[in-house]
Enzyme design. Sequence first.
Site, PDB file in Angstrom:
ATOM      1  CD  GLN A 149      15.557-121.722  50.697  1.00  0.00           C
ATOM      2  OE1 GLN A 149      15.840-121.592  49.509  1.00  0.00           O
ATOM      3  NE2 GLN A 149      15.021-122.838  51.186  1.00  0.00           N
ATOM      4  CB  CYS A 155      13.666-123.345  47.403  1.00  0.00           C
ATOM      5  SG  CYS A 155      12.960-125.011  47.260  1.00  0.00           S
ATOM      6  CG  HIS A 290      16.951-125.764  45.506  1.00  0.00           C
ATOM      7  ND1 HIS A 290      16.365-125.155  46.594  1.00  0.00           N
ATOM      8  CD2 HIS A 290      17.890-124.887  45.055  1.00  0.00           C
ATOM      9  CE1 HIS A 290      16.923-123.971  46.801  1.00  0.00           C
ATOM     10  NE2 HIS A 290      17.849-123.784  45.876  1.00  0.00           N
ATOM     11  CG  ASN A 311      20.341-121.032  45.294  1.00  0.00           C
ATOM     12  OD1 ASN A 311      19.181-121.348  45.553  1.00  0.00           O
ATOM     13  ND2 ASN A 311      21.359-121.795  45.639  1.00  0.00           N
TER      14      ASN A 311
END
Length: 347
Positions: A149, A155, A290, A311
């Site tokens: 990102q 996110c 997140h 992630n």
Amino acid sequence: MAFTGQKQYNLAIFFVIVVVGISQVVLSRKLNDDESNNLDMVGRHEQWMVKYGRVYKDDEEKQKRFLIFKKNVEYIESFNAGGDKSYKLGINHLTDKTSEELKAYLNGFKRPQRGSTPPTTTFKYANVDPIPESVDWRNKGAVTPVKDQGDCGSCWAFSAVGAVEGIHAITTGHLVSLSEQQVVSCDTHGRDMGCSGGFMEGAFQYIWENGGITSEANYPYNATDGVCNVTEETSVVAEIRGYEMVPANNETQLMKAVANQPIAVAIEADSLFSYESGVFDGKCGYQLDHGVLAVGYGTTENGTDYWIIKNSWGTNWGEGGYFRMKRGIGAGLGLCGIAMDASYPTA
């Protein structure tokens, strides 16, 4: 034989000189060791800069970043040396940043204000039973490569788009990398705010109302808010019928969902910036900040249950961009609040 006064005085002076001398030697060695360690750390920082292509605007900025890097490295090495742990920390591309800086531009999940209870929605997997002991959607062709990102609090978009990529692959048999940038730049009429943060259900709502989402190839990511490209926005590659929430604060229900498709989940990520490998079971709160993607779950050889999480901090972080988090900690919220706010698109 008794000492005379003069002899006692001389002996006392001798002892003082010896003690002072020893202290000076110890201090000198400590200073030399500190200087040596500092010089070694300078070299490590230089190597780190080369590895990650880091260039600072001036010497003042470089010195500032070096001190942060040094502090973070010392903490990482102290943690790893502190006995048997289920996970390790490591130096990565984030190591010259403070936690406050990383929170500001990496953690962009903004939990919507829903009052005391979440909205009532159906949960299509409620009665699915039994479920497998382990699942990994990466091995089933439903997870695209890890993305980054960058310096943008997007996110939430990566989490939501990853979930759409997953259900699209499961239902069509075709894995396609979809456009986070479309969501970041075009989903601006509700509570989502591009690089300033948003939430996954808002992204699902936008994708559904838009009639779908285009591909990464058509609308590449550039880590900025940008102006919506209306032409590419309407070039639909994947569609969804809507979205549902996983019943909150229930890891068993979350397992049922993950057993059937990748799930968008929110966590508190403040303790994860230096994560390198293993099953994370560290201190973690429930202030969700997140958005990530749960792509599976499993159990280690020593019996530790874990979640597999994708992630959006690039492949230089964690286990190739993934991390494992302890599952079934005994609290319904889940570690780092993983079971508090989970959702998925329907197709």
